[in-house]
Scaffold this active site. Structure first.
Site, mmCIF file in Angstrom:
data_model
loop_
_atom_site.group_PDB
_atom_site.id
_atom_site.type_symbol
_atom_site.label_atom_id
_atom_site.label_comp_id
_atom_site.label_asym_id
_atom_site.label_seq_id
_atom_site.Cartn_x
_atom_site.Cartn_y
_atom_site.Cartn_z
ATOM 1 N N ASN A 213 0.850 -1.198 0.000
ATOM 2 C CA ASN A 213 0.000 0.000 0.000
ATOM 3 C C ASN A 213 0.883 1.246 0.000
ATOM 4 O OD1 ASN A 213 0.562 0.762 2.850
ATOM 5 N ND2 ASN A 213 -0.445 -1.193 3.253
ATOM 6 N N ASP A 282 -4.236 -6.058 5.052
ATOM 7 C CA ASP A 282 -5.289 -6.844 5.697
ATOM 8 C C ASP A 282 -5.306 -8.284 5.204
ATOM 9 O OD1 ASP A 282 -6.332 -4.849 7.360
ATOM 10 O OD2 ASP A 282 -7.317 -3.906 5.642
ATOM 11 N N LYS A 292 8.090 -17.561 -10.508
ATOM 12 C CA LYS A 292 7.290 -16.510 -11.137
ATOM 13 C C LYS A 292 6.113 -17.125 -11.906
ATOM 14 C CE LYS A 292 7.574 -12.760 -14.429
ATOM 15 N NZ LYS A 292 8.318 -12.188 -15.538
ATOM 16 N N PRO A 310 -3.223 -11.783 10.468
ATOM 17 C CA PRO A 310 -3.555 -11.596 11.882
ATOM 18 C C PRO A 310 -3.516 -10.115 12.231
ATOM 19 C CG PRO A 310 -1.317 -12.437 11.628
ATOM 20 C CD PRO A 310 -1.935 -12.462 10.269
ATOM 21 N N ASP A 311 -4.335 -9.728 13.188
ATOM 22 C CA ASP A 311 -4.312 -8.333 13.655
ATOM 23 C C ASP A 311 -3.234 -8.214 14.744
ATOM 24 O OD1 ASP A 311 -4.807 -5.872 14.971
ATOM 25 O OD2 ASP A 311 -6.792 -5.840 14.039
ATOM 26 N N ILE A 312 -2.126 -7.624 14.386
ATOM 27 C CA ILE A 312 -0.966 -7.577 15.297
ATOM 28 C C ILE A 312 -1.304 -6.765 16.548
ATOM 29 C CG2 ILE A 312 1.463 -6.904 15.514
ATOM 30 C CD1 ILE A 312 1.606 -7.136 12.395
ATOM 31 N N PHE A 332 -3.162 3.215 15.450
ATOM 32 C CA PHE A 332 -3.451 4.257 14.468
ATOM 33 C C PHE A 332 -4.665 3.804 13.654
ATOM 34 C CE2 PHE A 332 -0.344 7.737 13.831
ATOM 35 C CZ PHE A 332 0.472 7.491 14.923
ATOM 36 N N LYS A 346 -12.913 1.491 15.976
ATOM 37 C CA LYS A 346 -11.672 0.716 15.849
ATOM 38 C C LYS A 346 -10.962 0.600 17.197
ATOM 39 C CE LYS A 346 -9.854 0.883 11.763
ATOM 40 N NZ LYS A 346 -9.170 1.375 10.569
ATOM 41 N N LYS A 350 -10.133 -2.956 18.821
ATOM 42 C CA LYS A 350 -8.741 -3.402 19.042
ATOM 43 C C LYS A 350 -8.414 -3.494 20.527
ATOM 44 C CE LYS A 350 -7.466 -2.607 14.547
ATOM 45 N NZ LYS A 350 -6.592 -3.292 13.622
HETATM 46 N N1 CTP Z 1 -3.047 -3.283 12.544
HETATM 47 C C1 CTP Z 1 -2.298 -4.371 12.927
HETATM 48 N N2 CTP Z 1 -2.402 -5.544 12.227
HETATM 49 C C2 CTP Z 1 -3.244 -5.662 11.190
HETATM 50 C C3 CTP Z 1 -4.016 -4.543 10.785
HETATM 51 C C4 CTP Z 1 -3.881 -3.364 11.480
HETATM 52 O O1 CTP Z 1 -1.531 -4.277 13.883
HETATM 53 N N3 CTP Z 1 -3.326 -6.809 10.554
HETATM 54 C C5 CTP Z 1 -2.941 -2.033 13.314
HETATM 55 C C6 CTP Z 1 -2.361 -0.871 12.564
HETATM 56 O O2 CTP Z 1 -0.969 -0.799 12.760
HETATM 57 C C7 CTP Z 1 -3.083 0.294 13.223
HETATM 58 C C8 CTP Z 1 -4.439 -0.264 13.545
HETATM 59 O O3 CTP Z 1 -4.251 -1.666 13.648
HETATM 60 O O4 CTP Z 1 -2.503 0.676 14.428
HETATM 61 C C9 CTP Z 1 -5.524 0.046 12.552
HETATM 62 O O5 CTP Z 1 -5.115 -0.230 11.234
HETATM 63 P P1 CTP Z 1 -6.060 0.102 10.011
HETATM 64 O O6 CTP Z 1 -5.393 -0.406 8.765
HETATM 65 O O7 CTP Z 1 -6.503 1.516 10.059
HETATM 66 O O8 CTP Z 1 -7.331 -0.726 10.369
HETATM 67 P P2 CTP Z 1 -7.771 -2.218 10.101
HETATM 68 O O9 CTP Z 1 -7.648 -2.985 11.356
HETATM 69 O O10 CTP Z 1 -7.034 -2.755 8.933
HETATM 70 O O11 CTP Z 1 -9.318 -2.017 9.790
HETATM 71 P P3 CTP Z 1 -10.070 -1.541 8.431
HETATM 72 O O12 CTP Z 1 -9.290 -2.101 7.280
HETATM 73 O O13 CTP Z 1 -11.410 -2.143 8.574
HETATM 74 O O14 CTP Z 1 -10.117 -0.052 8.464
#
Ligand code: CTP
Length: 406
Positions: A213, A282, A292, A310-312, A332, A346, A350
């Site tokens: 991104n 995500d 390739k 995974p959501d870290i 953030f 959010k 979280k």
């Molecule tokens: N984050 C994380 N791990 C992920 C996704 C997000 O640790 N897999 C953390 C980011 O570093 C940030 C926060 O979660 O501190 C929110 O990230 P953001 O991309 O805004 O939100 P998402 O959880 O991806 O939700 P959405 O895509 O629905 O907005």
């Protein structure tokens, strides 16, 4: 940024080839908003002319304690009284040896000895040949100067004017500026260990392609720098970005969200603060091909399927240490619209006490940003400004929540 606005810096030069770097340093100091009074030893004037330094500082250079321009004939007293800091760059081996002994046989040493000890910091940027730097006498002098209250900056490593390679080079002007700016920041996170994630992640499709991104990493790097300036030990887990590592920050590079998660999990047990500024992808391709993917001639593109990463942050925020209050977590939120509502949702999802909202598309890659700090009580806007200035305000806010007052 005018990081040194209102500061008066006495820039002292002792003799050494690194004097040529002090010209650039002087320019950077004035550009950062400081007024600069240059003082040169007799030896320094052999390496660079006072005229050069006068032109860059826009003030006459002082080279002698017998300078009759001072109405009270006491330049050594006046210089220290007026300064916010004395920065000696380069500081030669000889100058440091003389400072250790409290000698006062030229203007530079006189001025250092006569400075108001409690109010005016003495900062030294050593510069010398590697043998001179490594010599026990020099190392003893460095320790003694530190014990006497001086700040001795580290030396750089690399090619030396004498043709040798090793430790002892004076730091580069930009590094010295950053260290001086950091010196003036309140040490509100001293004793804390801060872990920061920054930048995008890169999710491989095959060895030559992937999805990522537009995150530049600038905000997370600014947070790492601000936390370091505030006296914390800082580890920065960075996705693929081309940004210089802030001074004094330990950097660990990662590529994918899974890499980032593994490094964060290993590091976070030592941290007292976790700031998740990374724009973690995500989803990742369900299969990362070893080779390739080639066009097969059918005209049909390959069909990719994805799995969720995974959501870290949520994982760390749910950990026992975070739940016990031993680890303060900050998230953030990069949103494109309805910032406050999305950020509040959010934050709750979280499980973090503080979440920093910003408008993603408007800020990615920029040097400026505007933040919305969201907690259980509501929100506070941090108005538009350079990312480093915002990061310093965020660090102050974190420190306040940890019971530290600037
Ligand atoms: N984050 C994380 N791990 C992920 C996704 C997000 O640790 N897999 C953390 C980011 O570093 C940030 C926060 O979660 O501190 C929110 O990230 P953001 O991309 O805004 O939100 P998402 O959880 O991806 O939700 P959405 O895509 O629905 O907005």
């Amino acid at each position: 940024m005018n990081d040194l606005a209102g500061k008066h810096i006495v820039l002292g030069l002792s003799g050494g080839i690194a004097c040529y770097k002090s010209a650039e340093l002087c320019r950077l100091l004035t550009k950062a908003g400081a007024t600069v009074q240059v003082v040169m030893s007799e030896a320094a004037t052999r390496f660079i002319t006072p005229m050069t330094m006068q032109a860059l500082s826009n003030r006459p250079v002082v080279t002698s304690q017998w300078d009759a321009r001072e109405p009270n004939h006491m330049p050594h007293i006046n210089l220290g009284r007026e300064a916010d800091a004395l920065l000696i760059a380069p500081a030669s081996a000889n100058l440091m040896a003389r400072l250790v002994q409290g000698r006062a046989d030229d203007l530079l040493t006189l001025m250092c000895l006569a400075r108001p000890l409690e109010r005016v910091a003495l900062l030294l940027a050593p510069a010398m040949n590697r043998e001179m730097w490594a010599h026990p006498a020099t190392q003893r002098n460095v320790s003694q100067l530190q014990a006497d209250g001086a700040v001795v900056f580290p030396v750089g490593q690399g090619d030396q004017a004498c043709g040798e390679v090793g430790d002892g080079r004076m730091l580069e002007p930009q590094e010295l500026l950053d260290l001086l700016v950091a010196h003036f920041q309140p040490k509100v996170l001293a004793g804390h260990r801060v872990l920061v994630t920054a930048g995008p992640t890169f999710e491989a499709i095959d060895p030559v392609r992937g999805i990522t991104n537009h995150s530049s990493g600038k905000m997370g790097f600014a947070v790492a720098r601000a936390a370091r300036e505030a006296g914390a030990e800082v580890t920065l887990v960075a996705g693929p970005v081309h940004l210089p590592t802030p001074w004094g920050v330990r950097r660990l590079n990662v590529q994918s969200a899974l890499d980032m998660q593994a490094v964060v999990q290993a590091e976070v047990e030592h941290a007292t603060v976790f700031v998740a500024a990374a724009a973690v992808a995500d989803w990742r391709p369900a299969t990362a091909y070893d080779q390739k993917i080639k066009k097969d001639g059918s005209g049909q593109p390959p069909v990719l399927s994805f799995v969720e990463n995974p959501d870290i942050l949520a994982g760390v925020a749910a950990s026992e240490r975070a739940q016990r209050g031993e680890l303060f977590c900050v998230g953030f939120a990069a949103e494109s619209h309805d910032l406050e509502a999305h950020a509040q949702a959010k934050r709750a999802r979280k499980g973090v006490p503080l979440l920093v909202g910003n408008i993603g598309p408007a800020t990615f890659g920029q040097d400026d940003n505007a933040l919305l700090l969201v907690d259980e009580h509501g929100c506070r806007a941090v108005p538009h400004g350079p990312k480093l200035a915002l990061a310093r305000q965020l660090v102050a806010e974190i420190a306040r929540r940890l019971g530290r007052v600037a």
